[in-house]
Design an enzyme around this catalytic site. Structure first.
Site, PDB file in Angstrom:
ATOM      1  N   PRO A 247       0.794  -1.226   0.000  1.00  0.00           N
ATOM      2  CA  PRO A 247       0.000   0.000   0.000  1.00  0.00           C
ATOM      3  C   PRO A 247       0.833   1.285   0.000  1.00  0.00           C
ATOM      4  O   PRO A 247       1.834   1.397   0.705  1.00  0.00           O
ATOM      5  CB  PRO A 247      -0.820  -0.128   1.282  1.00  0.00           C
ATOM      6  CG  PRO A 247      -0.988  -1.606   1.457  1.00  0.00           C
ATOM      7  CD  PRO A 247       0.317  -2.196   1.002  1.00  0.00           C
ATOM      8  N   CYS A 248       0.355   2.254  -0.796  1.00  0.00           N
ATOM      9  CA  CYS A 248       1.072   3.517  -0.985  1.00  0.00           C
ATOM     10  C   CYS A 248       0.741   4.621   0.019  1.00  0.00           C
ATOM     11  O   CYS A 248       1.590   5.480   0.278  1.00  0.00           O
ATOM     12  CB  CYS A 248       0.784   4.051  -2.387  1.00  0.00           C
ATOM     13  SG  CYS A 248       1.276   2.941  -3.710  1.00  0.00           S
ATOM     14  N   PRO A 249      -0.498   4.694   0.579  1.00  0.00           N
ATOM     15  CA  PRO A 249      -0.855   5.835   1.417  1.00  0.00           C
ATOM     16  C   PRO A 249       0.119   6.166   2.553  1.00  0.00           C
ATOM     17  O   PRO A 249       0.291   7.347   2.876  1.00  0.00           O
ATOM     18  CB  PRO A 249      -2.238   5.437   1.971  1.00  0.00           C
ATOM     19  CG  PRO A 249      -2.815   4.588   0.899  1.00  0.00           C
ATOM     20  CD  PRO A 249      -1.660   3.792   0.370  1.00  0.00           C
TER      21      PRO A 249
ATOM     22  N   PHE B 178       3.139   6.495   2.509  1.00  0.00           N
ATOM     23  CA  PHE B 178       4.293   7.244   2.006  1.00  0.00           C
ATOM     24  C   PHE B 178       3.916   8.319   0.992  1.00  0.00           C
ATOM     25  O   PHE B 178       4.778   9.062   0.534  1.00  0.00           O
ATOM     26  CB  PHE B 178       5.287   6.275   1.351  1.00  0.00           C
ATOM     27  CG  PHE B 178       5.585   5.069   2.195  1.00  0.00           C
ATOM     28  CD1 PHE B 178       6.378   5.172   3.323  1.00  0.00           C
ATOM     29  CD2 PHE B 178       5.048   3.830   1.883  1.00  0.00           C
ATOM     30  CE1 PHE B 178       6.646   4.065   4.117  1.00  0.00           C
ATOM     31  CE2 PHE B 178       5.305   2.719   2.666  1.00  0.00           C
ATOM     32  CZ  PHE B 178       6.107   2.840   3.784  1.00  0.00           C
TER      33      PHE B 178
END
Length: 435
Positions: free
Chosen positions: A92-94, A96
């Site tokens: 998951p990206c959120p 960073f």
């Protein structure tokens, strides 16, 4: 299974696989999935449909697509997949993302450290993890160093590289921060892929799709859309319907002749004015993401009323041509092709974190400065420590009025039974069932 057999077969397990952008790229690079794990049911269905087709076309065994939380061992157990050639994923990206709060280890969605520990249990020949550009920022230098150090403890040489999709034939910027870790045996043979010489524009990529329904303005539109696109933003279930990004991105799309305030059902027709500003269809967005040309066919067939869900699958994907380029580089290293002169994994991301970790006890700024060879001023060391404190416990103790620092536990979720992620995820799962 010996190393030669493993390198020849090139098997892959993929976590947080989404709708299959990385899956397709790795397949084209020669890897064959044995398992893919994805939380979102719509994305998992797309992934299963396409991986099944690829396996059937080649007469291979169909890979398992497991649906659920990747960290839940009732969904899959990393230990059951020991010896796979490659562990890959887009965690998951959120945690960073520059557009978010950049909570890192404090965000319950952070699975990067967990993926590192899963690597330790599986002992693949190589690991590929991709994330957003935000992870490359100074704020996460200590986090990155902890990942590299842990990989080293597990017998791997690892490092990151920021790659832009536009450098690999994709008509979109889309910078992604890529981590590649290889066992010591293979690391010297790895080199990052070189950019392709040609850059594709939005107009060139989409002209045939934009003209498909007889719009007379398609050719003029394609000439105006003479640049690469801004980064496609897939969004999440928590935020509205599909659009092409924040306000600044929408302005860039407008300058390309695209209305970024939603997704169209079809290309403009013959009666549409030539100066019309069209929206993109999901098929067009998929092409902007790199699903284009022979070998890149992918079935995103929309179910009735599910246009937004399809857009999110496409918009959140890792562009297949980028995954293919990195996959080819990894496959070459696993086959020990070329000379073994690479220095992969030789870099350092945060010497302050390393100095704190190596000391293990309370240490003053003066001692840290000396340990670092006097290369950093006290103010910069303090700034680095402040960043580190976001992701690690850092104890501060005064000695004679002088602050000293000791590095404590990494807050990241690595599978701990008492970690706050379990409760947060249970609440989210309950909400999703209710909604």
């Amino acid at each position: 299974m010996d190393g030669t057999t493993r390198a020849t077969e090139l098997t892959a397990v993929e976590i947080c696989a989404g709708a299959g952008g990385q899956s397709l790229g790795l397949h084209l690079a020669g890897f064959r999935h044995t398992l893919a794990v994805e939380l979102d049911r719509d994305a998992a269905e797309t992934l299963k449909r396409n991986l099944s087709r690829l396996a059937s076309d080649e007469g291979h065994r169909e890979p398992v697509v497991a649906v659920g939380d990747v960290a839940d061992e009732s969904v899959w157990d990393p230990a059951d997949h020991a010896g796979v050639s490659l562990l890959a994923g887009g965690v998951p990206c959120p945690p960073f993302s520059i557009a978010g709060k950049q909570l890192g280890s404090s965000d319950e969605r952070d699975l990067f450290a967990w993926a590192v520990e899963a690597s330790g249990r599986m002992q693949p020949d190589a690991v590929l993890l991709e994330n957003v550009r935000g992870l490359s920022m100074p704020r996460f230098a200590g986090y990155r160093q902890a990942v590299l150090d842990r990989f080293a403890e597990l017998g791997y040489r690892a490092d990151w590289r920021l790659l832009e999709a536009k450098d690999f034939g994709v008509p979109q910027l889309r910078p992604r921060f890529i981590l590649v870790a290889l066992r010591e045996e293979f690391a010297p043979y790895f080199s990052w892929p070189e950019p392709t010489p040609a850059v594709q524009t939005v107009g060139a990529a989409l002209y045939d799709l934009m003209a498909a329904n007889g719009w007379a303005g398609a050719e003029a539109w394609a000439k105006k859309a003479d640049r690469v696109a801004p980064t496609i933003v897939g969004g999440s279930k928590k935020h509205g319907g599909p659009d092409l990004g924040p306000t600044r991105a929408k302005r860039e799309w407008r300058s390309l002749g695209v209305d970024g305030l939603g997704i169209a059902d079809a290309a403009p027709g013959p009666d549409t004015p030539t100066d019309f500003v069209p929206k993109l269809t999901n098929e067009m967005v998929a092409r902007i993401q790199g699903w284009s040309g022979p070998g890149y066919e992918w079935d995103f067939a929309e179910r009735k009323g599910r246009k937004t869900a399809t857009y999110r699958q496409i918009g959140n994907a890792f562009p297949p041509p980028v995954a293919r380029a990195v996959g080819i580089a990894i496959a070459s290293a696993l086959r020990k092709e070329g000379s073994s002169t690479g220095d992969h994994g030789a870099g350092s991301h945060d010497e302050v974190y390393r100095a704190l970790r190596e000391r293990g006890d309370f240490v003053s700024l003066a001692v840290l400065r000396k340990a670092l060879g006097g290369t950093l001023a006290d103010s910069e060391i303090e700034r680095r420590i402040d960043f580190i404190r976001h992701d690690f416990e850092v104890e501060v103790r005064l000695r004679g009025g002088t602050p000293t620092y000791r590095l404590g536990e990494w807050r990241a979720f690595r599978g701990q039974e008492d970690h706050a992620r379990h409760e947060a995820f249970a609440v989210d799962r309950l909400r999703s069932k209710i909604s």
